[in-house]
Write an enzyme that holds these catalytic residues in place. Structure first.
Site, short mmCIF file in Angstrom:
data_model
loop_
_atom_site.label_atom_id
_atom_site.label_comp_id
_atom_site.label_asym_id
_atom_site.label_seq_id
_atom_site.Cartn_x
_atom_site.Cartn_y
_atom_site.Cartn_z
N THR A 1 -1.18 2.33 4.53
CA THR A 1 -0.58 3.66 4.36
C THR A 1 0.22 4.03 5.58
O THR A 1 -0.20 3.76 6.70
CB THR A 1 -1.70 4.71 4.19
N THR B 1 -5.39 7.10 8.15
CA THR B 1 -5.25 5.94 7.27
C THR B 1 -6.64 5.34 7.09
O THR B 1 -7.52 5.54 7.91
CB THR B 1 -4.27 4.90 7.86
N GLY B 2 -6.82 4.59 6.01
CA GLY B 2 -8.13 4.00 5.76
C GLY B 2 -8.75 4.53 4.49
O GLY B 2 -8.05 5.10 3.63
N GLY C 1 -9.88 6.74 2.01
CA GLY C 1 -9.63 8.17 1.84
C GLY C 1 -10.87 9.00 1.62
O GLY C 1 -10.99 10.12 2.12
N ARG D 1 -7.73 8.43 -9.58
CA ARG D 1 -8.27 8.64 -8.23
C ARG D 1 -7.17 9.14 -7.28
O ARG D 1 -6.05 8.65 -7.27
CB ARG D 1 -8.85 7.32 -7.71
N THR E 1 1.48 6.90 0.28
CA THR E 1 0.64 5.73 -0.03
C THR E 1 0.57 5.47 -1.54
O THR E 1 0.77 6.39 -2.34
CB THR E 1 -0.80 5.96 0.49
N SER F 1 0.80 -1.23 0.00
CA SER F 1 0.00 0.00 0.00
C SER F 1 0.83 1.27 0.00
O SER F 1 0.29 2.37 0.11
CB SER F 1 -0.91 0.05 1.23
C1 SD4 Z 1 -6.24 6.27 0.49
N1 SD4 Z 1 -5.93 6.56 2.86
O1 SD4 Z 1 -5.65 6.46 -0.56
C2 SD4 Z 1 -5.44 5.86 1.70
C3 SD4 Z 1 -5.63 4.39 1.82
C4 SD4 Z 1 -4.84 3.78 2.85
O2 SD4 Z 1 -3.26 2.13 2.94
O3 SD4 Z 1 -4.85 4.11 4.02
N2 SD4 Z 1 -4.12 2.83 2.32
O4 SD4 Z 1 -7.47 6.34 0.59
#
Ligand code: SD4
Length: 325
Positions: free
Chosen positions: A187, A238-239, A241, A215, A205, A84
């Site tokens: 991330t 994180t998570g 987005g 995106r 990330t 990631s």
């Molecule tokens: C995203 N926050 O691009 C990032 C995703 C993530 O590990 O946390 N990936 O949405």
């Protein structure tokens, strides 16, 4: 057991030096949330342990918290286990890996790059945007052209062996659900404070696996994936987005701390906001990590499973975040 779970387990074992037992672990968590500590470096997920170490070494070497948060996440950008972050990350639907990154200091300086290809260290490119341009954010081909002009080498555009295996598997169904699997995000976001109270943060990330080409997630968006203010504190995310962008998550946490919340209370409030504003919350993971100007720590996530690494002068440990569900 998923790869990520396995990896976490291994990291827990490898960090056992710092984790003498479960009771000591939870005691440290409580202490970590309440105790003021400087310098202090926090970063998301288990790869935060080596990243914190790299950041700490850099802080010792140069005395700069900005240098530290850049060096820390550069370590993760090279981690071939991490799908990631960096060019080894999982690609978009077209099979192309595109990267997002941001960096910020507590005096308001910030830089970011989005949807950038072929750059091994997008965090260093984000720092170059901050320091060498009149802008905050460069995207896509423009970011790549800027990188070339700055002497960044362009890497060959090919998937890492692990990413290729995963992408080939995914192509069998090509099913994309615009949700993030709880197991599928790594991330790195890092926030740190030096002994004089200067703050800095970084976030990098490859974004959501199999996203639409073009995106951009929260990580390169100042205020969403990262926000830093020396007067108050810093936060990173994180998570998924999209949900983090909708609530300006990191900015929200810093502003809640400005109004008197602790980092922990601010992270919990941001998750609460996110939960009320998101559909399909059962399928969505997001986690926040925060620090205030006194060196107190906060972390909270939508679902269990989020953890973070916390480095002080005496230890570098992995801590499980509490969660809404
Ligand atoms: C995203 N926050 O691009 C990032 C995703 C993530 O590990 O946390 N990936 O949405």
């Amino acid at each position: 057991m998923s790869q990520r779970r396995k990896f976490i387990k291994q990291s827990l074992v490898s960090s056992a030096l710092f984790l003498p037992g479960v009771s000591a672990f939870s005691k440290t968590l409580e202490k970590g949330l309440q105790k003021e500590e400087k310098p202090l470096i926090l970063s998301t997920w288990n790869h935060g342990l080596p990243a914190n170490k790299a950041a700490w070494n850099k802080l010792k070497e140069t005395g700069s918290i900005l240098d530290a948060v850049e060096a820390g996440v550069r370590d993760t950008e090279l981690d071939m286990e991490n799908l990631s972050v960096g060019l080894q990350g999982l690609p978009d639907r077209e099979g192309i890996t595109t990267l997002d990154a941001s960096i910020m200091t507590g005096d308001g300086a910030c830089g970011s790059v989005a949807f950038v290809r072929q750059i091994k260290h997008p965090i260093t490119l984000a720092r170059a945007v901050m320091e060498k341009t009149p802008h905050v954010m460069l995207a896509g081909e423009g970011a790549r052209q800027f990188a070339i002009a700055q002497g960044f080498p362009l890497e060959k555009e090919e998937l890492s062996p692990k990413a290729k295996v995963e992408y080939d598997k995914w192509k069998v169904t090509s099913q994309y659900k615009p949700i993030i699997n709880i197991e599928n995000h790594d991330t790195i976001g890092m926030v740190g404070i030096d002994s004089s109270g200067k703050l800095a943060g970084s976030c990098t990330t490859s974004g959501l696996a199999y996203k639409m080409h073009g995106r951009v997630g929260d990580s390169p968006i100042i205020g969403a994936g990262l926000y830093v203010d020396d007067e108050v504190g810093a936060a990173t995310a994180t998570g998924l987005g999209e949900t983090i962008i909708r609530i300006c998550g990191s900015f929200l946490i810093v502003e809640l701390m400005r109004q008197g919340r602790t980092p922990q209370e601010a992270c919990e409030e941001a998750v609460k906001r996110l939960v009320t504003k998101s559909k399909n919350i059962q399928d969505i993971q997001a986690g926040f990590l925060a620090i205030n100007k006194y060196g107190e720590t906060g972390a909270f996530a939508v679902h269990p499973g989020f953890n973070f690494a916390r480095a002080t002068s005496s230890e570098n440990i992995l801590i499980d975040s509490k969660s809404h569900f």
